[in-house]
Design a protein around this motif. Sequence first.
Motif, PDB file in Angstrom:
ATOM      1  N   GLU B 272       0.819  -1.213   0.000  1.00  0.00           N
ATOM      2  CA  GLU B 272       0.000   0.000   0.000  1.00  0.00           C
ATOM      3  C   GLU B 272       0.855   1.266   0.000  1.00  0.00           C
ATOM      4  OE1 GLU B 272      -3.543   1.988   2.649  1.00  0.00           O
ATOM      5  OE2 GLU B 272      -3.213  -0.165   2.781  1.00  0.00           O
ATOM      6  N   ASP B 276       2.168   0.830  -4.347  1.00  0.00           N
ATOM      7  CA  ASP B 276       1.043   1.576  -4.925  1.00  0.00           C
ATOM      8  C   ASP B 276       1.374   3.025  -5.301  1.00  0.00           C
ATOM      9  OD1 ASP B 276      -1.043  -0.046  -5.452  1.00  0.00           O
ATOM     10  OD2 ASP B 276      -2.073   0.235  -3.542  1.00  0.00           O
ATOM     11  N   PRO B 277       2.059   3.793  -4.430  1.00  0.00           N
ATOM     12  CA  PRO B 277       2.274   5.212  -4.764  1.00  0.00           C
ATOM     13  C   PRO B 277       3.260   5.425  -5.906  1.00  0.00           C
ATOM     14  CG  PRO B 277       2.668   4.785  -2.417  1.00  0.00           C
ATOM     15  CD  PRO B 277       2.589   3.480  -3.100  1.00  0.00           C
ATOM     16  N   PRO B 309       4.444   8.909   4.746  1.00  0.00           N
ATOM     17  CA  PRO B 309       3.420   8.520   5.712  1.00  0.00           C
ATOM     18  C   PRO B 309       3.002   7.073   5.537  1.00  0.00           C
ATOM     19  CG  PRO B 309       2.560  10.041   4.061  1.00  0.00           C
ATOM     20  CD  PRO B 309       4.027  10.008   3.878  1.00  0.00           C
ATOM     21  N   GLY B 311       0.052   5.349   6.756  1.00  0.00           N
ATOM     22  CA  GLY B 311      -1.252   5.173   7.369  1.00  0.00           C
ATOM     23  C   GLY B 311      -1.281   5.742   8.766  1.00  0.00           C
TER      24      GLY B 311
END
Lengths: 259, 353
Positions: B272, B276-277, B309, B311
């Motif tokens: 995540e 993902d980014p 960051p 989460g």
Amino acid sequence: MNTSEPSALVADDEEAPREQLLAALRQAWPGLRIVAVAHNGADAWDGFLEHEPDICFLDIRMPGFSGIEVAQRIGARSQVVFATAYGDHALAAFDAGAVDYLLKPVEPTRLLQTVQRLQARRRNDPAVDPLQMQTLLDTLAAQLKRAAPLTVLQAAVGREVRLIRTDEVVYFESDSRYTRVVFDSPSGPGEALIRTPLKELLAQLDSAQFWQVHRSVVVAQHQIAAAVRVDEGQMHLTLRGRPEKLAVSRHFQGLFKGQ
Amino acid sequence: MIPSAAPSIDWRTVFMLLPQRRFTAAELARAVPVPLSPTLKTAIAMNLGLMAPLLVWAFWRRGAAPTLVFMAVFFVVVAIAGMSAWRNPSGTVARVAYWVMPVGGGLAVGMLLSRIGIDRLQVAAMAQLVALGVLGLWFTIVHRHQYIEMRLLELAERERAVEMAQRLASAQLAPHFLFNTLASVQHWVATRDERAAPLLQSLTRYLRSTLPMFACALHPAADEIEAVRHYLDVMQARLGARLVWSVDVPATLRAVMLPPGLLLTLVENAVEHGIDPQLAGGRLALRARAEGGQAVFEVQDNGPGVNAPRGDGIGLANSRERLLLTHGPAARLELGPAPGGGCLATVHIPLPT
């Protein structure tokens, strides 16, 4: 752009949901012209600037810019429909703020309702209050945690790799697949080419420090001397201590309204 | 002497027939958050207020002054000890009163008896009063002690239940993951894409391995790695070339017991926040090795790094807590920058010697 049938952009970073939405849209709204399909948020924003679609279908979680950030940039210039999977924290806010959204996997009946709403809105005044929408998006974007912006760029100049601090950059200009960086360092002004396309770089820059003024130009805000309106619809920027004039395209002229 | 096999006599209890557990201030505050209620205080005051004049009237005669003084003192002692025992039945005041009241009362009654000319009936009534007071105190202490103990137990039980529910809720059935995967399955089925069947199979395997996973406090690393593989298979199908992954855990470490979901959470975080980014996607590796009497598990990605960051950090805090519960302070979970960029999560588990 005065065709009677509206145009649309579809953005999702995952192939299957993107294709599914496209297929469902073709069924539900055969007249809709899909003018751009984006695989991430950076492409979506760039696609909007290039094609100016009437409607944008945006996935929320995308690399580059999130769907929320793209919608923030688009503002009231296009109707935005978000696509997301159940469980996204933004959904509650969307329901409260009457924002259009689709749940993935897309249900044909739900999509048909959305299409009818979009069509009705095109005939009448927009039902969504743009100011309210912008406030909502700002709140949601603030909750999104972004990676820290870039502070140093790496540019290959001949056989060496130069490190350019972002606070020394005057402006970036898109040059086909490369980006031209014009900088003013203590050792003198210069320029370099970097391999990252401008649309991707944009997502990594501090948006308060760097202002996009054209699809292919991003300027360091503190380097801008003045914005000059040439005639109706045309504007350019003059820079501090530099001769270049940078064109400001129509989308970004709102940045320079005067107080 | 008593044979060692037989239960020995606990002399402390013999001399103080009270529960031995001492409550800490924190435990008391937790179990009895409200002080003595005004209602109860009023009821006690009214009882004493009615009883005192009655007793004075009943005992009043020539030469009864010492009796009345004794009774007054005794009532004050009973009130102080009783209130204190109510607040903290394991406290020092209650324990001291447990001895002082019968001994002091007995001595006083004895002294009065030894004085000639004092009405024996009066003394007998006083002795009964002392006995009643002592019994009342003892009952108060035992009852309150038991009440607080049960209440603490109940609170702990409830906390465990809530924690378990949270753990289950935060278990891998993140609806976002499930529905996004179903979106892909649905589309590929509709378009007769041959990727549909393998994705559905991976999802089924993933669900089969994760759903029963949280029923137990520990499970072997082999099971955890199976779940991780199925998760990565699903994500691979969805992300395509954007995700490159590897799992490398030596057979010798597959029996190491882990809190369920520990590595899976780290891998999910890496996908995540690390893969993902990134516009171009990224690489993810799960590795394990034995090192200095410990099993070391590593989850590495080449994403934007540990400063980006991650989460809300609840998942990580939860994992650390569970690790502490199951393996004690010798087990560690650390998050740091990976050599060459990205994020590296490391879990140290002490190996049984």
